[in-house]
Write an enzyme that holds these catalytic residues in place. Structure first.
Site, PDB file in Angstrom:
ATOM      1  N   SER A   1      47.628  93.378  12.985  1.00  0.00           N
ATOM      2  CA  SER A   1      46.832  93.656  14.169  1.00  0.00           C
ATOM      3  C   SER A   1      46.905  92.477  15.144  1.00  0.00           C
ATOM      4  O   SER A   1      47.996  92.109  15.578  1.00  0.00           O
ATOM      5  CB  SER A   1      45.394  93.984  13.752  1.00  0.00           C
ATOM      6  OG  SER A   1      44.665  94.511  14.827  1.00  0.00           O
TER       7      SER A   1
ATOM      8  N   ASP B   1      48.376 105.294  12.555  1.00  0.00           N
ATOM      9  CA  ASP B   1      47.761 104.272  13.409  1.00  0.00           C
ATOM     10  C   ASP B   1      47.813 104.744  14.859  1.00  0.00           C
ATOM     11  O   ASP B   1      48.869 104.803  15.470  1.00  0.00           O
ATOM     12  CB  ASP B   1      48.520 102.950  13.241  1.00  0.00           C
ATOM     13  CG  ASP B   1      47.894 101.791  14.012  1.00  0.00           C
ATOM     14  OD1 ASP B   1      46.966 102.029  14.815  1.00  0.00           O
ATOM     15  OD2 ASP B   1      48.343 100.645  13.807  1.00  0.00           O
TER      16      ASP B   1
ATOM     17  N   HIS C   1      44.912 102.424  11.477  1.00  0.00           N
ATOM     18  CA  HIS C   1      45.263 101.033  11.771  1.00  0.00           C
ATOM     19  C   HIS C   1      44.949 100.114  10.595  1.00  0.00           C
ATOM     20  O   HIS C   1      45.649  99.124  10.370  1.00  0.00           O
ATOM     21  CB  HIS C   1      44.501 100.579  13.023  1.00  0.00           C
ATOM     22  CG  HIS C   1      44.864  99.211  13.483  1.00  0.00           C
ATOM     23  ND1 HIS C   1      46.133  98.874  13.899  1.00  0.00           N
ATOM     24  CD2 HIS C   1      44.124  98.075  13.588  1.00  0.00           C
ATOM     25  CE1 HIS C   1      46.165  97.598  14.252  1.00  0.00           C
ATOM     26  NE2 HIS C   1      44.970  97.088  14.069  1.00  0.00           N
TER      27      HIS C   1
END
Length: 372
Positions: free
Chosen positions: A153, A316, A349
């Site tokens: 991320s 995601d 995610h």
């Protein structure tokens, strides 16, 4: 019980020089970085790995601070003896980014020029600024190079920036669930989270007292963000359409399980994260573009001189696979060694935290090809 790095301690280092930021402003010294290390340096100091954390992460990536700690560090599955980031082989470092509230200089810190907390006088930072601060730590630890920089991320953004900014220092980068620039949709979600905080009367334009934070606004802001970390499939699996209490079905304030979960998650977040730090890091995410201050993404990415290993996750929708694929395609067209693995996962995610077993063997194979 799985092997662990055991009891660890967060350390702090103060740097005396001001830090020139991408905005042109100076972050005044002393600049503090909180960090943890796991494993031992080898004789020629060539086995260092830097782990970079996500938005609300911190330096505590593995082990426990006390035997009584309920949970280990946030990436304990990955770091330790015999694990992917094997502390019998590597010296692993994780530092808290500037702008956060995990011990590094951020909006809760004392402004050395006023003697008062920065609050909103803290300068806006970019991911690139975080990386420049980390480079000071790596230099302080006297590491001439790093085996890899790895993170998911926002950590993936940092890993990519390391490759662009310091091509002579990194021998590889491993961005996981990342992007080359933040999309309008992701910015829109962060804008909603910000408005939730701004509309809380306790926010007081960032000048709230630590003991009286804008709890309602931060909890809602976190809940908005947290939805983007999940997926439709994972929410169906975890919650379905179940009610938290069947007799509340026709109660106006009755809650679905998913509502109760978001409320709980938001409330728990208040106790561990500062509101202004949340806002500053959200702004850094919004501003992220690897091409910032370059003529194009191609020009920025052409600076990378090392192999890279990329992972995306099918469900995601915060940073969809195509966004990382675009970067990989550019790297490959530039003749850079870029390896890409799209991972099938239903956990959105957060897949990189929930199902590491789906991609860790690729990391092991990749690292084994590098010289330590």
């Amino acid at each position: 019980m799985e092997p662990s790095v055991g009891i660890v301690k967060t350390r702090h280092i103060d740097f005396n020089g001001d830090l020139r930021l991408e905005s042109g402003r100076l972050l005044a010294a002393p600049i503090t970085l909180a960090y943890e290390t796991y494993g031992q340096l080898n004789a020629d100091r060539s086995n260092g790995i830097l782990v970079t954390h996500a938005w609300t992460g911190d330096a505590h990536a593995a082990g426990r601070h006390t035997p009584e700690d309920r949970k280990p560090g946030w990436w304990d599955d990955m770091i330790g003896p015999g694990k992917v980031l094997d502390t019998n082989r590597y010296f692993v470092i994780c530092s808290n980014v500037i702008g956060s509230c995990g011990g590094s200089t951020g909006p809760t810190s004392i402004n050395p020029r006023t003697g008062r907390p920065y609050n909103l006088s803290f300068p806006v930072i970019m991911v690139r600024d975080m990386v420049r601060a980390q480079k000071r730590l790596i230099d302080h630890l006297d590491l001439p190079s790093l085996v890899t920089v790895i993170g998911g991320s926002m950590g993936a953004m940092q890993a990519l920036e390391w490759g662009v900014l310091f091509p002579d220092t990194v021998r590889s980068i491993i961005p996981i669930a990342g992007t080359g620039r933040t999309s309008p949709m992701a910015i829109a979600l962060n804008a909603l989270a910000r408005q939730a905080i701004f509309n809380d009367p306790m926010w007081k334009k960032g000048n709230y007292r630590p003991e009286h934070p804008p709890a309602d606004g931060l909890a809602l802001g976190r809940a908005i963000g947290h939805i983007s970390f999940l997926s439709n499939a994972s929410m169906h699996l975890k919650f379905g359409r179940r009610f938290s209490a069947r007799d509340g079905m026709f109660d106006f304030f009755g809650q679905f399980e998913v509502e109760r979960y978001l409320e709980y998650n938001g409330r728990a977040f208040i106790d561990r994260f500062d509101t202004n730090a949340f806002l500053y890091l959200a702004k850094a995410l919004d501003l992220y573009d690897v091409a910032w201050n370059y003529d194009s993404r191609e020009q920025a990415l052409d600076r990378i001189q090392c192999p890279s290993l990329w992972f995306t996750f099918s469900s995601d929708w915060l940073y969809p696979p195509q966004e990382a694929e675009d970067i990989v395609n550019i790297l490959q067209k530039l003749g850079k060694p870029a390896e890409y693995h799209p991972i099938q996962s239903d956990y959105g995610h957060d897949s990189f935290l929930v199902e590491p077993e789906k991609f860790t063997h690729h990391i092991t194979e990749f690292l084994n090809r590098l010289t330590v």
